[in-house]
Each structure stands twice: as C-alpha cells, then as structure tokens.
Design an enzyme around this catalytic site. Structure first.
Site, mmCIF file in Angstrom:
data_model
loop_
_atom_site.group_PDB
_atom_site.id
_atom_site.type_symbol
_atom_site.label_atom_id
_atom_site.label_comp_id
_atom_site.label_asym_id
_atom_site.label_seq_id
_atom_site.Cartn_x
_atom_site.Cartn_y
_atom_site.Cartn_z
ATOM 1 N N ILE A 83 -16.741 -1.263 32.663
ATOM 2 C CA ILE A 83 -18.008 -0.577 32.372
ATOM 3 C C ILE A 83 -18.956 -1.232 32.909
ATOM 4 O O ILE A 83 -19.425 -2.183 32.445
ATOM 5 C CB ILE A 83 -18.316 0.457 31.319
ATOM 6 N N LYS A 84 -19.477 -1.122 34.138
ATOM 7 C CA LYS A 84 -20.722 -1.986 34.691
ATOM 8 C C LYS A 84 -21.824 -1.274 34.114
ATOM 9 O O LYS A 84 -22.170 0.050 34.518
ATOM 10 C CB LYS A 84 -20.432 -1.710 36.213
#
Length: 214
Positions: free
Chosen positions: A82-83
């Site tokens: 997850i960015k």
C-alpha cells in the site's frame, strides 16, 4: 540492489520482466490514469506478471479512508504494497497497516526527516523522489545518502526506494550509495542496456562472420 519498474503499462512490464531484471512494480494514480483502465483490473493483471512487490496507491487523504482502500487493495493479491502519502494522516495509516501486517510504501518524500518519520511509523519502504528535487536545483541523490546513513545508524529496516529516476546516472548513484531499490521507468531500463561500443562490436563480429568460408 533491486529493480522495480515504475509504470502501469502492462506491455512495458511484460517486456521488462522478460529481461529477467524486474523485482517489483510501482504505480501511482497518474500512471494508472494513462492506462485508461480500471484501477483494480490493472493491478490484478500486473500481479499476474511480476512475482514481487506491487505498490498500489490510495487516493484518500484521511486515515480511515486510506485504511478502507488499503484493505480492499490487499484482497487483490498477497504481493500488494500500500502506497501512502507522506502526510500526518499517511503516517497514522502507516502505523495502523503495519500493526495489521500489511506492507506499506510511504511516497512523495523529499527530505531525510520525512523518511525517518516514515520508518519510525513502521513503513516497509520509503520513496524519496530524486528527479523532482533535481528539477528545482536541489541535490536529489544527496538525500539518498543522508537517508542511508540515518537508517544504518539506528538499524531501521525500511527499504529505500529511489523514485523519480530520470536517467541511468540516477541508477548508478543509487547503487553506489547503497539504496535497496531503484524504481525505474521502462525507457531508462532500456537505456541501461545500451552502449555504442556494444553495438559497434556486434556489427564488427557480424561483418567478420560474413567473411568466414561457409
């Protein structure tokens, strides 16, 4: 040093993967928009090509929305990272997701202290943007050196992804400094393989081969 490819273009990912040099993929909303396809469909297809970390970015700006998006994204494939943006809300989300065992990549980092905050919050990866700093006459690679020193001083395990790479020299300097990952556009990956003397050598070998009696 690991090579990630920085694109959402499935054709580019496939071609780079066939070279045997791609360890992961980073995407962002701008890259996904260029593809003209649904976000989840693109991420799912990429996950089927590269057996490595696939960074997919949330678009919510507050903690609860980020967590909700993240929980949906990680359902797509176990390799999803997850960015998250380097903001106070992004740091809160990094801490929450880290506690859940979900890998995170804190992006849009432009100072060593931002990288330190992300590492302290539990980020799996930090992504400093060297090209964008160079664009405004700051020393992009200089902050990579500083982040490397800080992380080594205190034993932080967050991996440094050198992002916003614009040319082969950025890749070279990333390797010399000891960055963990360089995330590289397809065009720059192809530049890394090129040298005029290599081309000239191949041409000469083929010319000489034509002179060999058959």
């Amino acid at each position: 040093m690991k090579f990630f490819i920085d694109t959402a273009d499935v054709k580019e990912i496939r071609e780079a993967h066939e070279l045997g040099v791609v360890d992961g993929v980073t995407t962002n909303p701008s890259l996904i928009a260029k593809s003209g396809r649904k976000f989840a469909d693109v991420i799912k297809e990429i996950s089927g090509i590269v057996d490595g970390p696939i960074s997919a970015e949330v678009v919510s700006l507050e903690h609860d929305g980020m967590i909700s998006e993240a929980e949906e994204l990680v359902k797509i494939h176990p390799n999803i990272v997850i960015k998250l943006p380097m903001t106070p809300e992004g740091l809160k989300a990094t801490k929450t997701l880290s506690a859940k065992g979900i890998k995170t990549n804190v992006t849009l980092i432009f100072t060593p202290m931002q990288a330190l905050l992300a590492a302290k919050a539990g980020a799996t990866y930090v992504s400093p943007f060297v090209g964008r700093l160079d664009d405004i006459s700051q020393d992009g690679m200089g902050i990579i050196e500083e982040i490397r020193t800080i992380f080594d001083n205190y034993g932080y395990t967050a991996e440094i992804i050198v992002a916003s790479i614009r040319n082969p020299i950025h890749v070279l300097n990333s390797a010399l400094i000891g960055a963990d990952v360089a995330t590289i556009p397809f065009s720059v990956i192809m530049q890394l393989a090129k040298h005029p003397l290599t081309d000239a050598g191949i041409k000469k070998f083929l010319e000489d081969w034509e002179k060999v009696p058959k």
